[in-house]
Write a protein that holds these residues in place. Structure first.
Motif, PDB file in Angstrom:
ATOM      1  N   SER C  85      -8.175  -7.985  11.305  1.00 52.18           N
ATOM      2  CA  SER C  85      -7.065  -7.018  11.298  1.00 52.18           C
ATOM      3  C   SER C  85      -7.599  -5.635  10.964  1.00 52.18           C
ATOM      4  CB  SER C  85      -6.026  -7.425  10.241  1.00 52.18           C
ATOM      5  OG  SER C  85      -6.606  -7.381   8.949  1.00 52.18           O
ATOM      6  N   MET C  86      -6.756  -4.632  11.140  1.00 51.37           N
ATOM      7  CA  MET C  86      -7.036  -3.299  10.607  1.00 51.37           C
ATOM      8  C   MET C  86      -6.248  -3.191   9.315  1.00 51.37           C
ATOM      9  SD  MET C  86      -9.094  -1.740  12.623  1.00 51.37           S
ATOM     10  CE  MET C  86      -8.951  -0.227  11.683  1.00 51.37           C
ATOM     11  N   MET C  87      -6.954  -3.030   8.195  1.00 50.78           N
ATOM     12  CA  MET C  87      -6.283  -3.008   6.900  1.00 50.78           C
ATOM     13  C   MET C  87      -5.969  -1.571   6.500  1.00 50.78           C
ATOM     14  SD  MET C  87      -5.086  -4.838   4.503  1.00 50.78           S
ATOM     15  CE  MET C  87      -5.869  -6.452   4.641  1.00 50.78           C
ATOM     16  N   LEU C  88      -4.687  -1.300   6.288  1.00 45.96           N
ATOM     17  CA  LEU C  88      -4.249   0.009   5.799  1.00 45.96           C
ATOM     18  C   LEU C  88      -3.963  -0.116   4.306  1.00 45.96           C
ATOM     19  CD1 LEU C  88      -3.887   0.275   8.867  1.00 45.96           C
ATOM     20  CD2 LEU C  88      -1.736   1.480   8.467  1.00 45.96           C
ATOM     21  N   THR C  89      -4.588   0.745   3.498  1.00 43.77           N
ATOM     22  CA  THR C  89      -4.346   0.735   2.055  1.00 43.77           C
ATOM     23  C   THR C  89      -3.750   2.082   1.650  1.00 43.77           C
ATOM     24  OG1 THR C  89      -6.237  -0.733   1.733  1.00 43.77           O
ATOM     25  CG2 THR C  89      -5.395   0.394  -0.219  1.00 43.77           C
ATOM     26  N   PHE C  90      -2.606   2.027   0.982  1.00 45.11           N
ATOM     27  CA  PHE C  90      -1.933   3.251   0.505  1.00 45.11           C
ATOM     28  C   PHE C  90      -2.107   3.351  -1.003  1.00 45.11           C
ATOM     29  CE2 PHE C  90       0.525   4.544   4.248  1.00 45.11           C
ATOM     30  CZ  PHE C  90       0.431   3.417   5.036  1.00 45.11           C
ATOM     31  N   LEU C  91      -2.390   4.559  -1.499  1.00 41.13           N
ATOM     32  CA  LEU C  91      -2.494   4.798  -2.941  1.00 41.13           C
ATOM     33  C   LEU C  91      -1.594   5.978  -3.296  1.00 41.13           C
ATOM     34  CD1 LEU C  91      -5.672   4.386  -1.732  1.00 41.13           C
ATOM     35  CD2 LEU C  91      -6.056   4.117  -4.178  1.00 41.13           C
ATOM     36  N   PRO C  92      -0.736   5.828  -4.316  1.00 43.02           N
ATOM     37  CA  PRO C  92       0.121   6.962  -4.694  1.00 43.02           C
ATOM     38  C   PRO C  92      -0.679   8.024  -5.446  1.00 43.02           C
ATOM     39  CG  PRO C  92       0.446   5.136  -6.209  1.00 43.02           C
ATOM     40  CD  PRO C  92      -0.506   4.640  -5.149  1.00 43.02           C
ATOM     41  N   LYS C  98      -5.527  13.123  -7.529  1.00 42.62           N
ATOM     42  CA  LYS C  98      -5.762  11.907  -8.302  1.00 42.62           C
ATOM     43  C   LYS C  98      -4.880  10.825  -7.705  1.00 42.62           C
ATOM     44  CE  LYS C  98      -6.296  14.664 -12.490  1.00 42.62           C
ATOM     45  NZ  LYS C  98      -5.537  15.111 -13.695  1.00 42.62           N
ATOM     46  N   TYR C  99      -5.443   9.665  -7.477  1.00 41.75           N
ATOM     47  CA  TYR C  99      -4.703   8.572  -6.840  1.00 41.75           C
ATOM     48  C   TYR C  99      -4.821   7.321  -7.688  1.00 41.75           C
ATOM     49  CZ  TYR C  99      -4.791  11.885  -3.067  1.00 41.75           C
ATOM     50  OH  TYR C  99      -4.633  13.042  -2.339  1.00 41.75           O
ATOM     51  N   ASP C 100      -3.725   6.577  -7.812  1.00 39.73           N
ATOM     52  CA  ASP C 100      -3.683   5.407  -8.689  1.00 39.73           C
ATOM     53  C   ASP C 100      -4.076   4.158  -7.898  1.00 39.73           C
ATOM     54  OD1 ASP C 100      -3.181   3.364 -10.398  1.00 39.73           O
ATOM     55  OD2 ASP C 100      -1.221   4.093 -11.034  1.00 39.73           O
ATOM     56  N   HIS C 101      -5.299   3.723  -8.146  1.00 41.19           N
ATOM     57  CA  HIS C 101      -5.824   2.581  -7.413  1.00 41.19           C
ATOM     58  C   HIS C 101      -5.076   1.295  -7.757  1.00 41.19           C
ATOM     59  CE1 HIS C 101      -8.801   0.715  -4.887  1.00 41.19           C
ATOM     60  NE2 HIS C 101      -9.077  -0.167  -5.825  1.00 41.19           N
ATOM     61  N   GLU C 102      -4.576   1.184  -8.981  1.00 41.50           N
ATOM     62  CA  GLU C 102      -3.869  -0.024  -9.415  1.00 41.50           C
ATOM     63  C   GLU C 102      -2.562  -0.237  -8.641  1.00 41.50           C
ATOM     64  OE1 GLU C 102      -4.503  -2.214 -12.290  1.00 41.50           O
ATOM     65  OE2 GLU C 102      -6.526  -1.443 -11.908  1.00 41.50           O
TER      66      GLU C 102
END
Lengths: 229, 229, 229, 229
Positions: C85-92, C98-102
């Motif tokens: 698949s193509m994996m899309l990862t979103f981080l707020p 600064k982005y929250d990896h958790e």
């Protein structure tokens, strides 16, 4: 003179039935012949014969990439020695589905000429002129002219090669009509082949942990940085 | 100063005839020179020199992908260390078919900037600004500006690089007109190179039967599943 | 909770200067973190981290292919075990750059969903719905919705992910505006990756001279002929 | 007769829940069956089963490249022995998400037919006729007809295969509607596969320093030069 037609005829006898050049075995005969006639010069080299061939009433067109050659310089670096090309080979028809391999003529498209072909829309045409003896004393004696012109109804193109040889006092002209489907194969295959004939498929990254990558850490300023002069 | 033109001149004498830079041997001279001038820094590394070069009246443009570098972390994983780019090198003309290699200027297109180039239609233009010293105390001292502008008649583009260096008090400008055919080569080759400069050609699947694939069966919940957090 | 922002902050201190997430080292921090947080599950496997990341004001989007896994069956044949698949990862975003990896959320595009993305014109939109627990007793409890909508002025797209989790009583929404250039990178890279996530890059020809090719000559009727049933 | 439906049913029981053919395990069942039924003929050969499958109400369509085979001739040269193709396999539905593997029919697209498919715009259609026994005494007894026709609203295509067998006195017809997204996957994957089914992925350059490259220096006139005849 060993004509392809003779080979096809014997092939026909052996199989006891008509042989269509669109059939696989006839294609092999064609490439096999090519192998024999040129094999004497570079018989040790492993070569793969996989041309894309279009057989039409008055001539056949066979297209195949020719990859660049590389030579070493410095301590293990490679440079392009002879640039690659897309080789177009034309064979005149000498009967129904018979083509004369001895009378073939070649035209090698450079990377930029491949770019012209790739950018063609359904109503576009293009034309290239080559002088195989350009830098020698025979300059101007042989003139090759390849033209690609659209069918009036947009259903494909005419691909024509003219070869005028002032030394042999000969003038030949081959015209092969290709359908949109066949031209799409050419474009797709040329698009695949272009980075290969440019040598870009040989570009490699140093693998971490090797001597090269360790040494490059001694001087982190790699030679290709934008601000490096 | 060792100019390319001098090399070309000696080349010309050696061969006893005029040398066109479009000829293969002159291209080799160019890349060979590049090899010498930067070879001192990374002479152990196997590098392949296969630029796509466009030689025009006032300047030459040479384009080549620069692959990313990787480093190891954890137990054998790799991460991108320095991202790849498409390196554009401009050389000013200093005579008929003579280019000054010493005065070359470089501009490295990032993956996203390559995306801009790939999305350009025949009437589109684009422009990029780089500051090679962006994060250092010299920020703002050197400004590079690359612009790609269409010919009025749609027959190609002007690719221009301006470099303003406040430290050296210099301002240079290179403009290379490229035809539609040449730009198509650039687009096709950049499209091929893009996954490579992103490092996506290095993604690999564990082969069945290896230790890695056996261990992954102990915990069938692979780390990349969509519902894994 | 280990936030990426903290890592970026320490990174900033270590370097004694501001760190832009567009800078290479911050990207490495991001992928490095990803490596640590998932490494516990499959630490033996060689993985390459080379995401294409777009960092914007409210969220970041990171895209990476996930290759299929294969298993053996019969005498050495391979079949796709889990499709790629193509994996899309979103981080707020939780501050400037600064982005929250958790708090990341993932969405895996199938081959056909990648086909939708590839076929999008500048004014098209598309939308996908996933239920990660589709075949389990939790079916319908978590709903993911990915939408791609064009900017009004045709200058790019909004890529949005909504995740409604009835079990945790949470609802999240991420929106990342991407430019035409960034979307062109996605399309070009997805076009490259598609055959790989389908497993077509693993198809191979028997090499002449090997046991397999000799045996196939005993029965020239290969299993894939059109008239074979 | 071993039907796929039976396999799916047992699969359903084993898992204690409904099985959707879009789920990975059902796809494996399908390809696994294919492996068993043809494995007897070429069980030694390593084959990879990675079809792209579209499951619809009345039939399923599965697409997979078949690579060419090569044979050696001369001193180590290779020629295409049997040309590759894109193999389309149709299976009739015999219930909700159940397909009869025994009643499958195949149609092998040649490189040029793949070119037709690749050149199709959203309103274009195309049609191919095959006679699997073309060159034998059974010529004309079995007629296969593949047609691709656009949906009236431009949202995709109908792909239909008709097989009329005068020997068995049977006539079968399969129609699978494919969406634009699914057709885009087919086009992108066929575009990737085309050079492979043509055998162009096997073209290689002699590596500098090897015997072949040294010998080629003895006669620098390589066999593929444009002016070589």
């Amino acid at each position: 003179m060993m004509k392809l037609s003779r080979f096809l005829n014997s092939n026909r006898n052996a199989l006891g039935k008509a042989t269509d050049v669109r059939d696989g075995s006839a294609l092999h005969a064609l490439t096999f012949q090519a192998g024999i006639s040129t094999g004497g010069k570079s018989s040790i080299q492993d070569r793969v014969f996989a041309p894309y061939s279009v057989f039409k009433g008055k001539a056949a067109l066979s297209v195949e990439p020719v990859l660049p050659t590389f030579s070493k310089f410095g301590s293990g670096n490679l440079r392009v020695d002879r640039r690659g090309s897309m080789m177009l080979t034309f064979l005149p028809a000498i009967g129904e589905r018979k083509y004369d391999h001895e009378k073939r003529q070649k035209f090698a498209l450079s990377a930029t000429e491949v770019g012209s072909l790739l950018s063609m829309g359904p109503k576009d045409s293009c034309e290239f002129f080559h002088d195989p003896s350009m830098l020698s004393s025979n300059a101007g004696q042989v003139r090759k002219n390849l033209s690609i012109k659209p069918h009036a109804d947009g259903s494909g193109y005419f691909i024509s090669l003219s070869v005028a040889n002032n030394i042999l006092k000969t003038a030949e002209r081959f015209t092969v009509p290709v359908t949109t489907a066949e031209f799409t194969v050419l474009k797709t295959a040329c698009s695949f082949a272009l980075p290969h004939i440019m040598g870009w498929d040989r570009l490699t990254t140093p693998v971490p942990g090797t001597l090269a990558s360790k040494l490059s850490k001694v001087d982190p300023q790699m030679p290709d940085l934008e601000w490096d002069k």
